[in-house]
Design an enzyme around this catalytic site. Structure first.
Site, mmCIF file in Angstrom:
data_model
loop_
_atom_site.group_PDB
_atom_site.id
_atom_site.type_symbol
_atom_site.label_atom_id
_atom_site.label_comp_id
_atom_site.label_asym_id
_atom_site.label_seq_id
_atom_site.Cartn_x
_atom_site.Cartn_y
_atom_site.Cartn_z
ATOM 1 N N GLY A 43 0.774 -1.239 0.000
ATOM 2 C CA GLY A 43 0.000 0.000 0.000
ATOM 3 C C GLY A 43 0.805 1.288 0.000
ATOM 4 O O GLY A 43 0.367 2.294 -0.532
ATOM 5 N N GLU A 98 4.378 3.909 6.098
ATOM 6 C CA GLU A 98 3.107 3.185 5.940
ATOM 7 C C GLU A 98 2.103 4.040 5.182
ATOM 8 O O GLU A 98 2.181 5.270 5.194
ATOM 9 C CB GLU A 98 2.531 2.855 7.327
ATOM 10 N N ASP A 99 1.137 3.380 4.574
ATOM 11 C CA ASP A 99 0.076 4.115 3.894
ATOM 12 C C ASP A 99 -0.933 4.683 4.888
ATOM 13 O O ASP A 99 -1.207 5.871 4.894
ATOM 14 C CB ASP A 99 -0.615 3.237 2.830
ATOM 15 N N ASP A 102 -4.924 2.434 10.824
ATOM 16 C CA ASP A 102 -6.349 2.252 11.082
ATOM 17 C C ASP A 102 -6.508 1.830 12.548
ATOM 18 O O ASP A 102 -6.459 2.692 13.431
ATOM 19 C CB ASP A 102 -6.852 1.208 10.070
ATOM 20 N N PHE A 151 -13.519 4.235 4.057
ATOM 21 C CA PHE A 151 -12.530 3.356 3.442
ATOM 22 C C PHE A 151 -11.919 4.059 2.242
ATOM 23 O O PHE A 151 -12.610 4.490 1.325
ATOM 24 C CB PHE A 151 -13.135 2.007 3.040
ATOM 25 N N ASP A 158 -5.720 -0.071 -1.832
ATOM 26 C CA ASP A 158 -6.592 -0.917 -2.645
ATOM 27 C C ASP A 158 -7.848 -1.352 -1.908
ATOM 28 O O ASP A 158 -7.952 -1.267 -0.685
ATOM 29 C CB ASP A 158 -5.838 -2.179 -3.063
HETATM 30 P P1 IMP Z 1 -4.497 -1.524 10.948
HETATM 31 O O1 IMP Z 1 -3.636 -2.698 11.315
HETATM 32 O O2 IMP Z 1 -5.941 -1.731 11.368
HETATM 33 O O3 IMP Z 1 -3.961 -0.204 11.443
HETATM 34 O O4 IMP Z 1 -4.588 -1.502 9.381
HETATM 35 C C1 IMP Z 1 -3.573 -1.056 8.632
HETATM 36 C C2 IMP Z 1 -3.584 -1.641 7.234
HETATM 37 O O5 IMP Z 1 -4.908 -1.954 6.776
HETATM 38 C C3 IMP Z 1 -3.070 -0.586 6.287
HETATM 39 O O6 IMP Z 1 -1.670 -0.713 6.142
HETATM 40 C C4 IMP Z 1 -3.821 -0.877 5.029
HETATM 41 O O7 IMP Z 1 -3.124 -1.852 4.286
HETATM 42 C C5 IMP Z 1 -5.133 -1.447 5.481
HETATM 43 N N1 IMP Z 1 -6.172 -0.396 5.536
HETATM 44 C C6 IMP Z 1 -6.737 0.146 6.636
HETATM 45 N N2 IMP Z 1 -7.638 1.070 6.330
HETATM 46 C C7 IMP Z 1 -7.636 1.139 4.976
HETATM 47 C C8 IMP Z 1 -8.360 1.954 4.036
HETATM 48 O O8 IMP Z 1 -9.199 2.817 4.357
HETATM 49 N N3 IMP Z 1 -8.075 1.728 2.723
HETATM 50 C C9 IMP Z 1 -7.161 0.809 2.305
HETATM 51 N N4 IMP Z 1 -6.465 0.042 3.148
HETATM 52 C C10 IMP Z 1 -6.702 0.199 4.472
HETATM 53 MG MG MG Z 2 -0.624 -1.307 4.481
#
Ligand code: IMP
Ligand code: MG
Length: 175
Positions: A43, A98-99, A102, A151, A158
């Site tokens: 991402g 990181e992208d 969340d 999202f 993606d």
């Molecule tokens: P976390 O572990 O819940 O913080 O999620 C992080 C990962 O989930 C990111 O690195 C993304 O790959 C994916 N992700 C979380 N939210 C989104 C979104 O809104 N769009 C796309 N990918 C997301």
């Molecule tokens: Mg990611």
């Protein structure tokens, strides 16, 4: 359910502007440490490519690939490194790129994992911070935009593998 890209949350011009600011901030903070910037695949790849070109200071790059088990739009927090770094980070000044943050589980896992390898320092640079969704507390050192709980697709991000090539950030919507 069918999905489509709805409203534009961040335009291409706004991305250029903000990523440039982040790059200048990193160059100021690491003028001659040769930091190791680690791109979290897949991402972050578009953000990473723009970010490193806006850092006017010596730097090194590496890549790590993680998959987090879960549904297409929510991560479970169970993270697996599917392709590891190619070089040692011991005594390096590391910046994880990181992208989007969340729940915070992926970056918290990566941070713990990196710290076991004894970098000299470790910072996190995230393009997007979905702060309302945070479940695990993590300190972010560089953040592009704080965004609402929608999202996001585009600019590397993606949904089911699609939309990474959009040059802007859009909100995914039911078609
Ligand atoms: P976390 O572990 O819940 O913080 O999620 C992080 C990962 O989930 C990111 O690195 C993304 O790959 C994916 N992700 C979380 N939210 C989104 C979104 O809104 N769009 C796309 N990918 C997301
Ligand atoms: Mg990611």
């Amino acid at each position: 359910m069918a999905h489509t890209v709805g409203r534009v949350l961040v335009t291409q011009d706004e991305l250029v502007q903000r990523v440039g600011e982040l790059g200048r901030a990193i160059a100021r903070d690491y003028p001659d440490q040769n930091p190791l910037l680690v791109c979290v695949l897949k991402g972050a790849v578009v953000f990473f490519a723009d970010l490193i070109r806006s850092i006017d200071a010596p730097l090194t790059t590496d890549f790590i690939s993680v998959s987090s088990y879960g549904t297409a739009s929510a991560s479970s927090g169970v993270v697996k490194i599917t392709s590891d770094l190619s070089i040692s980070i011991e005594d390096r000044d590391v910046i994880l790129v990181e992208d989007i943050i969340d729940s915070g589980r992926t970056i918290a896992y990566l941070k713990r994992n990196m710290l076991t390898r004894h970098p000299r320092s470790l910072r996190i640079c995230a393009l997007l911070d979905k702060v309302e969704r945070r479940e695990v507390d993590v300190d972010l050192d560089y953040v592009g935009f704080t965004i609402p709980n929608v999202f996001i697709v585009g600019y590397g991000m993606d949904y089911g593998g699609l939309y990474r090539n959009l040059p802007y950030l859009g909100a995914l919507e039911a078609a």
